[in-house]
Design an enzyme around this catalytic site. Structure first.
Site, PDB file in Angstrom:
ATOM      1  N   GLY A 148       0.924  -1.275   0.036  1.00  0.00           N
ATOM      2  CA  GLY A 148      -0.135   0.079   0.036  1.00  0.00           C
ATOM      3  C   GLY A 148       0.803   1.387   0.074  1.00  0.00           C
ATOM      4  N   SER A 155      -1.974 -10.155  -3.688  1.00  0.00           N
ATOM      5  CA  SER A 155      -0.622  -9.969  -3.838  1.00  0.00           C
ATOM      6  C   SER A 155       0.182 -11.218  -3.443  1.00  0.00           C
ATOM      7  CB  SER A 155       0.034  -8.889  -3.040  1.00  0.00           C
ATOM      8  OG  SER A 155      -0.834  -7.934  -3.261  1.00  0.00           O
ATOM      9  N   CYS A 161      -2.917  10.581  10.406  1.00  0.00           N
ATOM     10  CA  CYS A 161      -1.826  11.536   9.863  1.00  0.00           C
ATOM     11  C   CYS A 161      -2.089  13.122   9.981  1.00  0.00           C
ATOM     12  CB  CYS A 161      -1.759  11.396   8.200  1.00  0.00           C
ATOM     13  SG  CYS A 161      -3.408  11.198   7.446  1.00  0.00           S
ATOM     14  N   GLN A 214      -5.796  18.562   3.465  1.00  0.00           N
ATOM     15  CA  GLN A 214      -5.417  17.404   3.170  1.00  0.00           C
ATOM     16  C   GLN A 214      -4.908  16.580   1.933  1.00  0.00           C
ATOM     17  OE1 GLN A 214      -7.633  16.041   7.372  1.00  0.00           O
ATOM     18  NE2 GLN A 214      -6.719  14.517   6.376  1.00  0.00           N
ATOM     19  N   LYS A 262     -11.511  11.514  14.773  1.00  0.00           N
ATOM     20  CA  LYS A 262     -10.365  11.065  15.115  1.00  0.00           C
ATOM     21  C   LYS A 262      -9.310  11.942  15.548  1.00  0.00           C
ATOM     22  CE  LYS A 262     -10.040   8.010  11.426  1.00  0.00           C
ATOM     23  NZ  LYS A 262      -9.507   7.498  10.013  1.00  0.00           N
ATOM     24  N   ARG A 319     -10.353  17.558   1.820  1.00  0.00           N
ATOM     25  CA  ARG A 319      -9.391  17.021   0.992  1.00  0.00           C
ATOM     26  C   ARG A 319      -9.087  17.873  -0.190  1.00  0.00           C
ATOM     27  NH1 ARG A 319      -6.831  12.501   2.407  1.00  0.00           N
ATOM     28  NH2 ARG A 319      -8.673  11.291   2.778  1.00  0.00           N
ATOM     29  N   HIS A 332      -0.410  17.564   4.784  1.00  0.00           N
ATOM     30  CA  HIS A 332      -1.358  17.980   5.324  1.00  0.00           C
ATOM     31  C   HIS A 332      -1.076  19.324   5.958  1.00  0.00           C
ATOM     32  CE1 HIS A 332      -3.055  14.060   4.346  1.00  0.00           C
ATOM     33  NE2 HIS A 332      -3.361  13.725   5.571  1.00  0.00           N
ATOM     34  N   THR A 354       2.317  10.707   4.656  1.00  0.00           N
ATOM     35  CA  THR A 354       2.678   9.307   4.716  1.00  0.00           C
ATOM     36  C   THR A 354       4.156   9.134   5.426  1.00  0.00           C
ATOM     37  OG1 THR A 354       3.863   9.315   2.516  1.00  0.00           O
ATOM     38  CG2 THR A 354       1.402   8.881   2.403  1.00  0.00           C
TER      39      THR A 354
HETATM   40  P1  NAP Z   1      -3.752   1.325   0.850  1.00  0.00           P
HETATM   41  O1  NAP Z   1      -2.813   2.066  -0.128  1.00  0.00           O
HETATM   42  O2  NAP Z   1      -4.947   0.981   0.192  1.00  0.00           O
HETATM   43  O3  NAP Z   1      -2.867  -0.166   1.299  1.00  0.00           O
HETATM   44  C1  NAP Z   1      -3.572  -1.049   1.851  1.00  0.00           C
HETATM   45  C2  NAP Z   1      -2.779  -2.273   2.271  1.00  0.00           C
HETATM   46  O4  NAP Z   1      -3.702  -3.330   3.187  1.00  0.00           O
HETATM   47  C3  NAP Z   1      -2.284  -3.287   1.030  1.00  0.00           C
HETATM   48  O5  NAP Z   1      -0.944  -3.507   1.265  1.00  0.00           O
HETATM   49  C4  NAP Z   1      -3.130  -4.270   0.886  1.00  0.00           C
HETATM   50  O6  NAP Z   1      -2.916  -5.329   0.307  1.00  0.00           O
HETATM   51  C5  NAP Z   1      -3.446  -4.483   2.522  1.00  0.00           C
HETATM   52  N1  NAP Z   1      -4.710  -5.469   2.358  1.00  0.00           N
HETATM   53  C6  NAP Z   1      -6.094  -5.055   2.091  1.00  0.00           C
HETATM   54  N2  NAP Z   1      -6.889  -5.862   2.512  1.00  0.00           N
HETATM   55  C7  NAP Z   1      -6.094  -6.945   2.933  1.00  0.00           C
HETATM   56  C8  NAP Z   1      -6.399  -8.318   3.478  1.00  0.00           C
HETATM   57  N3  NAP Z   1      -7.618  -8.687   3.497  1.00  0.00           N
HETATM   58  N4  NAP Z   1      -5.400  -9.254   4.157  1.00  0.00           N
HETATM   59  C9  NAP Z   1      -4.129  -8.598   4.120  1.00  0.00           C
HETATM   60  N5  NAP Z   1      -3.614  -7.460   3.646  1.00  0.00           N
HETATM   61  C10 NAP Z   1      -4.657  -6.664   3.266  1.00  0.00           C
HETATM   62  O7  NAP Z   1      -3.909   1.958   2.286  1.00  0.00           O
HETATM   63  P2  NAP Z   1      -2.696   2.975   2.851  1.00  0.00           P
HETATM   64  O8  NAP Z   1      -3.050   4.705   2.495  1.00  0.00           O
HETATM   65  O9  NAP Z   1      -1.385   2.505   2.740  1.00  0.00           O
HETATM   66  O10 NAP Z   1      -3.365   2.943   4.375  1.00  0.00           O
HETATM   67  C11 NAP Z   1      -2.599   1.974   5.105  1.00  0.00           C
HETATM   68  C12 NAP Z   1      -3.174   2.173   6.671  1.00  0.00           C
HETATM   69  O11 NAP Z   1      -2.417   3.047   7.229  1.00  0.00           O
HETATM   70  C13 NAP Z   1      -4.807   2.218   6.821  1.00  0.00           C
HETATM   71  O12 NAP Z   1      -5.286   1.693   8.044  1.00  0.00           O
HETATM   72  C14 NAP Z   1      -4.806   3.828   6.853  1.00  0.00           C
HETATM   73  O13 NAP Z   1      -5.823   4.346   7.418  1.00  0.00           O
HETATM   74  C15 NAP Z   1      -3.534   4.117   7.536  1.00  0.00           C
HETATM   75  N6  NAP Z   1      -2.975   5.499   7.314  1.00  0.00           N
HETATM   76  C16 NAP Z   1      -2.761   6.061   6.290  1.00  0.00           C
HETATM   77  C17 NAP Z   1      -1.887   7.273   5.879  1.00  0.00           C
HETATM   78  C18 NAP Z   1      -1.795   7.789   4.627  1.00  0.00           C
HETATM   79  O14 NAP Z   1      -1.353   9.066   4.423  1.00  0.00           O
HETATM   80  N7  NAP Z   1      -2.187   7.322   3.332  1.00  0.00           N
HETATM   81  C19 NAP Z   1      -1.715   7.865   7.033  1.00  0.00           C
HETATM   82  C20 NAP Z   1      -1.918   7.400   8.246  1.00  0.00           C
HETATM   83  C21 NAP Z   1      -2.552   6.254   8.492  1.00  0.00           C
HETATM   84  P3  NAP Z   1      -2.963  -5.646  -1.240  1.00  0.00           P
HETATM   85  O15 NAP Z   1      -2.217  -4.595  -2.036  1.00  0.00           O
HETATM   86  O16 NAP Z   1      -2.484  -7.045  -1.297  1.00  0.00           O
HETATM   87  O17 NAP Z   1      -4.368  -5.553  -1.664  1.00  0.00           O
END
Ligand code: NAP
Length: 346
Positions: free
Chosen positions: A13, A40, A148, A174, A203, A231, A238, A324
């Site tokens: 992700g 994956s 974040c 954001q 949050k 957004r 952000h 991120t």
């Molecule tokens: P993302 O790009 O959608 O990535 C999600 C990840 O979760 C991918 O590696 C995906 O794997 C995996 N995943 C989804 N379903 C799954 C399952 N059933 N079993 C195992 N793995 C699974 O999301 P992201 O933005 O990186 O965010 C990830 C987390 O961090 C979230 O909880 C989000 O709220 C938090 N977060 C994000 C940010 C930000 O700025 N983006 C900041 C703070 C916190 P596949 O690729 O194989 O589907």
């Protein structure tokens, strides 16, 4: 010093990619295990991670086969960038199997036995881990970092707490990378502002009070917070405008001095990911800006500017952080560095 083996849950992700990049060159941690969903699993990392970072996929990770998120297979220490829809079950299963899970996901942040950690602000909340093990019966543990936008707000507010923070009104702008990949459709966000991010205002309001609270956050900070989250068509970073009622009525110069002097355990311990300084105060009237300032301190510093009086709530300012990095992967890695420095990863 022997490197500590670590893995990443959700390695494909947006946040997972930042983990992979930042861990590839880490002086203490060695990334040996990547896991994600069934989509994956069994495939080579570079073929399934939709790589969106300007730096190429690190060689070591590029050819690694992605594994399923099954506890017991990966190293003891795992970082989690899992989607929140699955993070709850997977992270608790890993902690129950003895793993130390350093998580970004929201699922356990408000659990009274789980630290919601910003090492500069509430390093003492790590004491909850011993209670967590007793209370949940996990041989492992879960430690979380904030949302974040919360992390930027809480870092900007922490130096002001001695001035008696009573009330805060914050409006965010954001970045789209905060919504994961592929995230917000281009037709929704280009040339537009979307005045709603599901769950984000709640949050910011609840997490900030836990982080700045006492007794591991169980006695929340009494400040009142009103958050507006939006957004905007920015890729990373952000930005937020903050009005804050400070009971001690400091002058803007006193507020600036408190922000500039602020440091915490990561700076004292000189942890590898610790920004020096943690908060960069900018004097220019049109800064901070996401495109110019989100990478300060390798993305780990929070930039603050435009500190000035507020006719409604005493003081106002602008704060910016990389969502991120400081808001996700970099924050979790700094949490793990502090835990290692405190002997909690042995
Ligand atoms: P993302 O790009 O959608 O990535 C999600 C990840 O979760 C991918 O590696 C995906 O794997 C995996 N995943 C989804 N379903 C799954 C399952 N059933 N079993 C195992 N793995 C699974 O999301 P992201 O933005 O990186 O965010 C990830 C987390 O961090 C979230 O909880 C989000 O709220 C938090 N977060 C994000 C940010 C930000 O700025 N983006 C900041 C703070 C916190 P596949 O690729 O194989 O589907």
């Amino acid at each position: 010093m022997r490197a500590i083996e670590v893995g990443v849950l959700g390695a494909t992700g947006v946040v997972g990619q930042q983990f992979v990049l930042r861990l590839a060159a880490h002086p203490w941690f060695r990334l040996t295990w990547l896991a994600a969903s069934e989509r994956s699993e069994g495939k080579v990392y570079k073929s399934v991670a939709p790589w969106r970072l300007a730096t190429p996929v690190p060689d070591d990770a590029a050819g690694r086969v992605v594994e399923p998120c099954v506890p017991g297979r990966g190293p003891k220490v795992v970082f989690s960038g899992l989607d929140a829809s699955v993070a709850g079950d997977i992270e608790s299963a890993f902690a129950a199997a003895g793993h130390i899970v350093v998580s970004n996901a929201r699922n356990f942040r408000m659990d009274p036995l789980v630290p919601l950690l910003i090492p500069e602000v509430n390093a003492d909340h790590l004491a909850l881990v011993a209670e967590q093990r007793a209370g949940k019966g996990w041989p492992g543990a879960i430690v979380t970092n904030p949302n974040c936008s919360t992390i930027v707000l809480a870092l900007a507010l922490a130096p002001l707490c001695p001035f008696d923070v009573r009330a805060v009104v914050v409006s965010t702008m954001q970045a789209v990378s905060g919504a994961g990949y592929p995230g917000v459709p281009s037709l929704d966000i280009l040339g537009n502002v979307v005045p709603f991010i599901g769950g984000e205002e709640e949050k910011m309001e609840s997490e900030t009070r836990k982080i700045l609270g006492r007794d591991g956050g169980r006695a929340v900070h009494p400040m009142i917070i009103s958050a507006h989250t939006n957004r905007v068509p920015v890729i990373d970073g952000h930005t937020m405008t903050v009005s804050v009622d400070l009971g001690a009525r400091p002058t803007p110069d006193e507020v600036v001095a408190a922000l500039r002097d602020f440091k915490g355990r990561p700076q004292e311990l000189n942890l590898p990911s610790a920004p020096q300084p943690a908060i960069v105060v900018m004097d220019q009237p049109n800064r901070p800006q996401a495109r110019l300032d989100a990478d300060l301190g390798s993305g780990m510093a929070v930039a603050v500017g435009r500190v000035r009086p507020c006719p409604v709530l005493q003081t106002r300012l602008v704060a910016l952080g990389h969502n991120t990095v400081r808001g996700a992967a970099g924050a979790a890695i700094l949490n793990a560095e502090l835990m290692h420095a405190e002997g909690m990863l042995d």
